[in-house]
Write a protein that holds these residues in place. Structure first.
Motif, PDB file in Angstrom:
ATOM      1  N   ARG A 159      -4.472  -1.467 -12.280  1.00 23.77           N
ATOM      2  CA  ARG A 159      -3.715  -2.124 -11.203  1.00 23.77           C
ATOM      3  C   ARG A 159      -2.907  -3.307 -11.744  1.00 23.77           C
ATOM      4  O   ARG A 159      -1.788  -3.540 -11.352  1.00 23.77           O
ATOM      5  CB  ARG A 159      -4.671  -2.570 -10.099  1.00 23.77           C
ATOM      6  N   SER A 211      -3.541   2.219  -9.105  1.00 26.51           N
ATOM      7  CA  SER A 211      -4.139   1.141  -8.296  1.00 26.51           C
ATOM      8  C   SER A 211      -5.602   0.910  -8.649  1.00 26.51           C
ATOM      9  O   SER A 211      -6.246   0.023  -8.095  1.00 26.51           O
ATOM     10  CB  SER A 211      -4.027   1.488  -6.803  1.00 26.51           C
ATOM     11  N   THR A 237       0.153  -1.863 -13.469  1.00 21.46           N
ATOM     12  CA  THR A 237       1.146  -1.363 -12.505  1.00 21.46           C
ATOM     13  C   THR A 237       1.873  -2.533 -11.851  1.00 21.46           C
ATOM     14  O   THR A 237       3.080  -2.472 -11.619  1.00 21.46           O
ATOM     15  CB  THR A 237       0.463  -0.502 -11.416  1.00 21.46           C
ATOM     16  N   SER A 238       1.129  -3.606 -11.589  1.00 20.89           N
ATOM     17  CA  SER A 238       1.732  -4.767 -10.917  1.00 20.89           C
ATOM     18  C   SER A 238       2.825  -5.413 -11.760  1.00 20.89           C
ATOM     19  O   SER A 238       3.667  -6.141 -11.252  1.00 20.89           O
ATOM     20  CB  SER A 238       0.661  -5.823 -10.608  1.00 20.89           C
ATOM     21  N   ALA A 297      -3.466   3.993  -1.922  1.00 18.80           N
ATOM     22  CA  ALA A 297      -3.462   3.027  -3.030  1.00 18.80           C
ATOM     23  C   ALA A 297      -3.123   1.660  -2.467  1.00 18.80           C
ATOM     24  O   ALA A 297      -2.268   1.546  -1.585  1.00 18.80           O
ATOM     25  CB  ALA A 297      -2.422   3.429  -4.075  1.00 18.80           C
ATOM     26  N   ARG A 298      -3.809   0.631  -2.980  1.00 23.66           N
ATOM     27  CA  ARG A 298      -3.556  -0.732  -2.501  1.00 23.66           C
ATOM     28  C   ARG A 298      -3.302  -1.671  -3.676  1.00 23.66           C
ATOM     29  O   ARG A 298      -4.002  -1.610  -4.680  1.00 23.66           O
ATOM     30  CB  ARG A 298      -4.784  -1.267  -1.760  1.00 23.66           C
ATOM     31  N   PHE A 299      -2.297  -2.544  -3.503  1.00 22.77           N
ATOM     32  CA  PHE A 299      -2.009  -3.576  -4.499  1.00 22.77           C
ATOM     33  C   PHE A 299      -1.983  -4.923  -3.776  1.00 22.77           C
ATOM     34  O   PHE A 299      -0.931  -5.382  -3.333  1.00 22.77           O
ATOM     35  CB  PHE A 299      -0.651  -3.309  -5.177  1.00 22.77           C
ATOM     36  N   SER A 328       0.835  -1.205   0.000  1.00 20.60           N
ATOM     37  CA  SER A 328       0.000   0.000   0.000  1.00 20.60           C
ATOM     38  C   SER A 328       0.868   1.253   0.000  1.00 20.60           C
ATOM     39  O   SER A 328       1.995   1.236   0.479  1.00 20.60           O
ATOM     40  CB  SER A 328      -0.950   0.000   1.211  1.00 20.60           C
TER      41      SER A 328
END
Ligand SMILES: Cc1cc2nc3c(=O)[nH]c(=O)nc-3n(C[C@H](O)[C@H](O)[C@H](O)COP(=O)(O)OP(=O)(O)OC[C@H]3O[C@@H](n4cnc5c(N)ncnc54)[C@H](O)[C@@H]3O)c2cc1C
Length: 403
Positions: free
Chosen positions: A377, A372, A380-381, A87-89, A77
């Motif tokens: 998301r 995110s 970005t990952s 923001a959370r991943f 995060s």
């Protein structure tokens, strides 16, 4: 007719050295490992097993043991200036910011050490003084005074490898990235969660906190700096510099700095890429960070060390003695694309991700927030997609009845 097993000396008993010894032992080599430290090095913080290294870990039969020692991190995060999550991943991609396989470096090293085949012997408090390649063998003088001969010397001494410098001299090129990272253990508090929390502060500073499986927390202090190299300072001086650099950084800076002063396992890295035009010279070769350090900015250094160890041993396992040079060349040809990919950094690195100004920090947070959301998301990952091979792992000739 009895055939004598080929003999290798591996210098360095961390992830690259232990993995190489594991596989060469399985392939029927007699392996001596020497480690400069006086005992097994248990230190180090959260690292992950990504890309082709997951397949290597499976082939080692160690995936379950690694899962059992998971740091139990649920995702990554990004925080705002007040420490609120913006923001959370979560873990939803095995190679995302928090990978599926997260473990402490020392735990991974221990898992490999415990499964070394019987024909591998590890000697602590020992290191190479001189090396001579005699063509038919390598002769090594150790600090203890012992002199021994081997068919192959494998240098796995990490980014600051002395033996590599001794053997490859001016062929070793270093690219300092202008970023210092200090990793350490700190006491856990009741409001620590199971996320990898990222907080950026102006002045090119970043603080992260991560969970572990020991009831403590793991922290990183990172800052951009071209002049200072804290990695070369005694730990007390490095800690004092960290205190000065982070004194007004906000969020949990004071807690982390104080925590680093109460534990001895602080590991400081002045990020430096290592490049060599060739990873072998006669009967000597390099692997892991000593050969190609990609730094945490490139990512996946541990995974690349595990893949490199497997690929090196696989080609050696299939080579007749006269073909040693060919096996080393094939190891290099297989690994090069992965390393070049990991060493290629986006333009503006590290400044872009460690902004100096307040505005820069706000832009970074906004980018993380947008990245995110929804389908973005997944894209970005992909930053975490390293050590992924576009080719199958070479097969390994395993010696039967090896434990
Ligand atoms: C104690 C420790 C803590 C670490 N903590 C982190 C961390 O928190 N986060 C992170 O991203 N990475 C960390 N790393 C680095 C990470 O392990 C490597 O980037 C990656 O796993 C590749 O491993 P390697 O085996 O090539 O190199 P390294 O893990 O650096 O191992 C090199 C080994 O060689 C030994 N050695 C060095 N010189 C000699 C010599 N002359 N003779 C014999 N032995 C020698 C060292 O003591 C060490 O055991 C740490 C490494 C160590 C050793």
């Amino acid at each position: 007719m009895t055939v004598t097993a080929p003999r290798a000396l591996v210098s360095g008993a961390s992830i690259a050295g232990l993995s190489t010894a594991f596989w060469l032992g399985r392939a029927g080599w007699d392996v001596q490992v020497v480690e400069r430290f006086g005992a097994f090095r248990d230190g180090g913080q959260n690292i992950d097993v990504r890309g082709a290294a997951r397949e290597v870990l499976d082939r080692m039969g160690l995936a379950e043991a690694v899962r059992r020692q998971s740091t139990t991190e649920e995702g990554t995060s990004v925080l705002d200036g007040a420490g609120r999550v913006i923001a959370r991943f979560p873990v939803e991609d095995p190679d995302g910011p928090t990978a599926e396989l997260e473990i402490l470096r020392g735990d991974l090293a221990r898992v490999i050490l415990d499964q070394l085949p019987d024909r591998v012997c590890v000697r602590y408090g020992e290191q190479i003084e001189t090396v001579r390649d005699e063509g038919s063998h390598v002769e090594v003088t150790l600090r203890s005074g012992a002199v021994a001969q081997y068919d192959l010397l494998i240098i796995a001494e990490g980014v600051r490898s002395r033996t590599r410098d001794l053997v490859f001299g001016s062929a070793v090129s270093r690219r300092e990235l202008g970023l210092t990272m200090a990793y350490g253990t700190i006491p856990r508090t009741a409001d620590d969660d199971r996320w990898w929390r990222w907080y950026s502060a102006p002045g090119g500073r970043q603080i992260t906190l991560r969970p572990d499986n020991r009831g403590t927390a793991r922290a990183t202090l990172a800052f951009t700096s071209r002049e200072q190299n804290l990695a070369d300072l005694p730990l007390d001086q490095a800690r004092a510099e960290l205190r000065r650099t982070f004194q007004d950084a906000g969020w949990q800076a004071d807690r982390v700095v104080a925590g680093f002063e109460s534990f001895d396992d602080v590991y400081v890295d002045h990020l430096t890429q290592i490049r060599l035009t060739s990873w072998s010279k006669g009967r000597i070769c390099v692997t892991g960070d000593a050969a190609w350090c990609v730094t945490p900015l490139g990512g996946g250094g541990t995974s690349l060390a595990m893949v490199g160890a497997y690929v090196l041993a696989a080609y050696l396992s299939r080579a007749q003695f006269a073909e040693l040079g060919a096996a080393l060349a094939r190891y290099e040809a297989w690994m090069r694309p992965l390393i070049e990919d990991a060493q290629k950094l986006p333009p503006g690195t590290p400044g872009l991700f460690y902004p100096r100004s307040e505005v820069g920090v706000r832009v970074l947070r906004l980018a993380a927030r947008i990245g995110s959301l929804g389908v973005l998301r997944k894209l970005t990952s992909r930053i975490g997609h390293v050590a992924r091979a576009g080719q199958a792992l070479p097969s390994m000739n395993i010696e039967q009845n090896v434990r």
